[in-house]
Design a protein around this motif. Structure first.
Motif, PDB file in Angstrom:
ATOM      1  N   HIS B 339       0.734  -1.302   0.044  1.00 20.56           N
ATOM      2  CA  HIS B 339      -0.077   0.010   0.109  1.00 20.56           C
ATOM      3  C   HIS B 339       0.831   1.150  -0.145  1.00 20.56           C
ATOM      4  O   HIS B 339       0.581   2.234  -0.569  1.00 20.56           O
ATOM      5  N   PHE B 394      -5.530   3.847   2.415  1.00 23.99           N
ATOM      6  CA  PHE B 394      -5.641   2.479   1.215  1.00 23.99           C
ATOM      7  C   PHE B 394      -5.728   1.201   1.462  1.00 23.99           C
ATOM      8  O   PHE B 394      -5.449   0.167   0.792  1.00 23.99           O
ATOM      9  N   TRP B 516      -6.211  -3.958  -0.208  1.00 21.31           N
ATOM     10  CA  TRP B 516      -5.496  -2.944  -1.010  1.00 21.31           C
ATOM     11  C   TRP B 516      -6.332  -2.012  -2.013  1.00 21.31           C
ATOM     12  O   TRP B 516      -7.005  -2.592  -2.793  1.00 21.31           O
ATOM     13  N   ARG B 517      -6.247  -0.615  -1.679  1.00 20.71           N
ATOM     14  CA  ARG B 517      -7.265   0.228  -2.596  1.00 20.71           C
ATOM     15  C   ARG B 517      -7.766  -0.384  -3.931  1.00 20.71           C
ATOM     16  O   ARG B 517      -6.608  -0.664  -4.624  1.00 20.71           O
TER      17      ARG B 517
END
Lengths: 149, 720
Positions: B339, B394, B516-517
């Motif tokens: 991230h 994120f 994770w975004r």
């Protein structure tokens, strides 16, 4: 005891003389606007001015500063008035999380000192700091705006 | 010498509250009361406090990490409240207060692009109820029917008499009014504050160094800790030699924290210097035998494995493909990625015999509270979390691993606040990474080029299996199929294919996978959208025309809009376009990338036109910023993002081994925000997913080279 001049004020610190300036600022002097991002001069979050020149303070040992004048993000405003870069940042609503922005503003202020009317290429070359939120487009616009002002 | 340590507790509280307002309940203050910024003023209701000077304090439960949810949620409350926007401030009620008040602020979790889309109704109701109570208080004072009074811009007016008063003047009386049972919300077409591209509420302190992040906290008597955890996930701490570093300058204590070891010192640099000198050994366990090649082989086996979880099935894909005129097949892969929030993990904890408080950046205040309680050994009611602004999230800060560590260290030093700060190296190597997957796609086309069948086999890691196994459904991870679902409001597959099979062979290496975004949408979008281009090529058709023939209406509307704005098919000489679209996090998104590739194989991404239909657009200016930022995030991942494993440990340790896109590589991003105002979709994540496939498709258009694995930097892009 080491004496250093920061934002026009002399500080005496007991920190080990080999301590990076970044950590003297943050942990010994309470000037936390200068940020830790990587500690290896890659990200630029710790950018300060030493005699007006942008430096990555994580790589500057305390005992190398000497009589040179350090400016941090806390010292950019004069008499409570933000400088033109900060004003442009406000006008463009640049920051997202904001963590990298102290370093970005310090880098941009140093750029405009040497290059008052930077081209996009000048900005590309000078602004090597990392932003993970991705505010680069607003940063570019804000630098151009500050250059006009 | 430091100015801050000289402050007494009262001064600290006052200044800290003035700086952030966020952790204003503060050090040593009992739990359960209203937050300190508003402690001396009765709230109108849980969401709204109006001070005598007409300042409106709006309470925000979700975490702000740059995405702008704080401003957007405040706009929604303010819209219904009919208050003066220039007098709006915000504060975070603590998770402990939420619990004590029967979860009046509901969900604190801030992930999955859900901040606004899953709380818009109750925050607007909170604003509307407060408005009605303020109006009623004024009406009561004037002895007139409330129905004859109206509110606008924090001023209440009685129509008949022309009398006016302000919210600040009646706020105390309004606090005593019975809350309305039901409120009517405005039609979004009448919005004046929401739906407008207002500036963020939280900018100014970020420009002067005044903004306090978790890593900047300083409490009276506080010490700083840093930590080294097992290099291999699942490893055990065997030994460490505290005596070697205990006498180093500033060092106060060396402590074991489960399988990690931490040094507590006066300053971070002292702690860091000592921990680097600390001899420590770990038993790596089974994970220590695993390297990236082993993981690649493990996943490759899953591509053709007999058993797999089915996420989307229509007709009989395998027979349709077997009987097709033309067959297309390709295998893709997606690596582990980190991230990399700009602010490294940190948390400050204070443990005493009867309570535990923590301060810090978290995407999930209530999970942080639960983690703090569990680690502290105290009941939840004796713990609390004071949230700070996040220097990036994120998805990384949805986990509370660093909260647990901080509490376990603080527990070994009762009464002393401990700020745990991870080094970047610790941060890079101890994460729950973007999951690693591979994908084999097989399709059959008829003589006209129409897709008659498609099989998409994903093999790889499940985030739920890694972090939240109780979320699995009979062993299946439904989140794996983001953007691939047969229907639904979250993320449906965008194409009508009569015979379709999308399945997942779960293969879980020892490396932790996390949110994770963009989550699983990121690789799913690459697999589908690049393979669509491969099928279009096999059919001899233009990628846009090919998609439009089988795409679902709302998906294609956004795709057409970006193609039109980008001038698709009319790129400048030497430049090439690539397209991608997907639905995820409730929104329809698309992108058109314009790239060039030099004879030396140098890629330049010139421009991205990105479109989104997120239903309601609460703040178009912030949506544009989120979209532009999505391309920095998504393209960094596409160009450079790869975490590799050697002997079980992560090889990348800092930005010098894990590169990030800088301003010089940032393409111009233009947005098409096209809300249809009939649903609520997310913004922070979905557009990331179209960044990589749009660029990969443009690279193919430019070079004839099909990049099927990330990152792009591993590929030679010189024309074949």
């Amino acid at each position: 005891m080491v004496a250093i001049t920061i934002n026009g004020k002399v500080y005496n610190t007991n920190a080990d003389p080999r301590t990076p300036l970044l950590w003297v600022l943050r942990d010994d002097l309470g000037l936390t606007g200068t940020k830790y991002g990587c500690g290896v001069a890659q990200c630029g979050a710790c950018t300060v001015h030493i005699d007006g020149v942008a430096n990555r303070s994580c790589q500057v040992p305390l005992n190398s500063v000497g009589r040179r004048k350090v400016t941090t993000i806390e010292g950019l405003a004069e008499n409570g008035k933000m400088n033109k870069v900060q004003e442009a940042w406000l006008a463009q609503d640049v920051p997202q999380c904001g963590y990298c922005q102290s370093g970005m503003i310090m880098a941009a202020t140093a750029l405009l000192k040497t290059t008052p009317k930077p081209t996009d290429e000048d900005i590309d070359a000078a602004m090597t700091n990392i932003c993970r939120c991705g505010t680069y487009q607003q940063i570019r616009a804000a630098i151009h705006e500050a250059a006009k002002g | 010498m430091t100015t801050q340590t000289a402050l007494n507790r009262r001064t600290f509280l006052a200044s800290a509250a003035a700086v952030s307002g966020g952790f204003s309940l503060g050090f040593g203050v009992p739990f359960g009361g209203a937050a300190a910024q508003t402690a001396d003023v009765p709230e109108v209701n849980a969401w709204v406090v109006v001070k005598a000077d007409d300042t409106v304090v709006i309470r925000i439960a979700r975490s702000e990490m740059g995405q702008g949810t704080l401003t957007g949620l405040a706009q929604l409350v303010a819209e219904e409240l009919e208050c003066d926007w220039s007098k709006v401030t915000t504060e975070y009620p603590t998770p402990g207060q939420n619990l004590a008040r029967g979860r009046v602020w509901k969900n604190y979790s801030t992930g999955g692009s859900r901040g606004i889309r899953e709380s818009h109704d109750y925050v607007r109701q909170g604003g509307a109820a407060a408005r009605e109570m303020l109006v009623q208080a004024a009406a009561k004072e004037w002895n007139v029917p409330a129905a004859e009074c109206s509110a606008a811009n924090s001023v209440i007016t009685h129509k008949g008499s022309g009398k006016t008063t302000t919210y600040g003047k009646v706020a105390a009386a309004a606090a005593k009014i019975e809350p309305p049972k039901e409120v009517k919300l405005k039609d979004p077409k009448d919005w004046k504050i929401a739906g407008k591209g207002l500036k963020r509420l939280d900018t100014k302190d970020k420009l002067t160094g005044a903004q306090i992040y978790g890593i900047d906290l300083k409490l009276p008597g506080m010490l700083v800790a840093t930590i080294r955890d097992t290099p291999v996930n699942g490893g055990k701490l065997k030994s460490f030699d505290a005596a070697k570093v205990e006498k180093m300058p500033g060092v106060k204590k060396v402590v074991q924290v489960e399988n990690a070891v931490a040094v507590v010192a006066n300053t971070f640099w002292q702690a860091r210097t000592a921990i680097n000198a600390l001899p420590a050994e770990w038993d790596a366990g089974a994970g220590g035998k695993v390297s990236s090649d082993d993981i690649t082989a493990m996943l490759a086996e899953g591509l053709t494995a007999e058993n797999a979880f089915i996420g989307n099935r229509a007709g009989d894909a395998k027979s349709a493909i077997a009987g097709a005129v033309k067959k297309v097949e390709a295998t893709y892969s997606y690596p582990y990625q980190h991230h990399v929030t700009m602010e490294p993990m940190n948390c400050t904890a204070l443990w005493t015999a009867d309570k535990c408080e923590i301060w810090g950046p978290t995407q999930n205040g209530e999970a942080a509270l639960a983690a703090a309680a569990e680690a502290s050994g105290h009941p939840v009611a004796k713990c609390d979390v004071h949230k700070t602004l996040l220097g990036g999230g994120f998805g990384r800060r949805g986990r509370s691993d660093y909260v647990r560590q901080a509490v376990l260290i603080a527990k070994q030093m009762p009464g002393t606040p401990i700020k745990l700060v991870w080094s970047r190296e610790e941060d890079m190597t101890h994460c729950a990474y973007h999951p690693v997957t591979q994908c084999k796609l097989t399709a059959g086309l008829d003589a006209s080029g129409k897709v008659v069948g498609m099989h998409m086999r994903i093999s790889g890691q499940s985030i739920l299996a890694s972090l939240n196994p109780q979320g699995l459904q009979n062993g299946m991870d439904p989140v794996t199929f983001q953007g691939l679902n047969p229907g639904g409001a979250e993320g449906q597959f965008g194409y009508e294919i009569p015979n379709l099979l999308i399945d997942h062979a779960m293969r879980n290496p020892h490396v932790l996978a996390g949110f994770w975004r963009g989550v699983n949408l990121n690789h799913n979008a690459i697999y589908v959208e690049c393979f669509i281009d491969e099928m279009a090529k096999a059919a001899g058709q233009d990628p846009l025309e090919f998609r439009l023939k089988m795409g679902k209406e709302r998906h294609m509307a956004v795709l057409k809009a970006v193609a039109e704005k980008a001038g698709y098919g009319k790129a400048p000489a030497g430049h090439f376009h690539g397209l991608a679209q997907i639905m995820g996090f409730g929104s329809y998104v698309a992108a058109c990338a314009e790239v060039s590739v030099s004879d030396q194989g140098q890629l330049k991404i010139h421009k991205i036109v990105a479109g989104t239909n997120c239903g309601h657009a609460v703040n178009p200016a912030q949506i544009e910023r989120q979209i532009a930022g999505s391309f920095v995030y998504g393209l960094t991942a596409a160009l450079y993002g790869e975490v590799t494993v050697k002997d079980g440990a992560i090889e990348q340790t800092n930005f010098d081994t894990y590169n990030m896109m800088r301003i010089d590589e940032m393409p111009k991003v233009e947005c098409v925000i096209m809300p249809t105002n009939d649903f609520w979709g997310g913004v922070g994540e979905p557009t990331i997913a179209v960044a990589a496939p749009a660029v990969l498709n443009a690279i193919f258009a430019a070079t004839g080279k099909r990049v099927r694995s990330l990152p792009v930097m591993n590929h030679d892009l010189r024309k074949a």
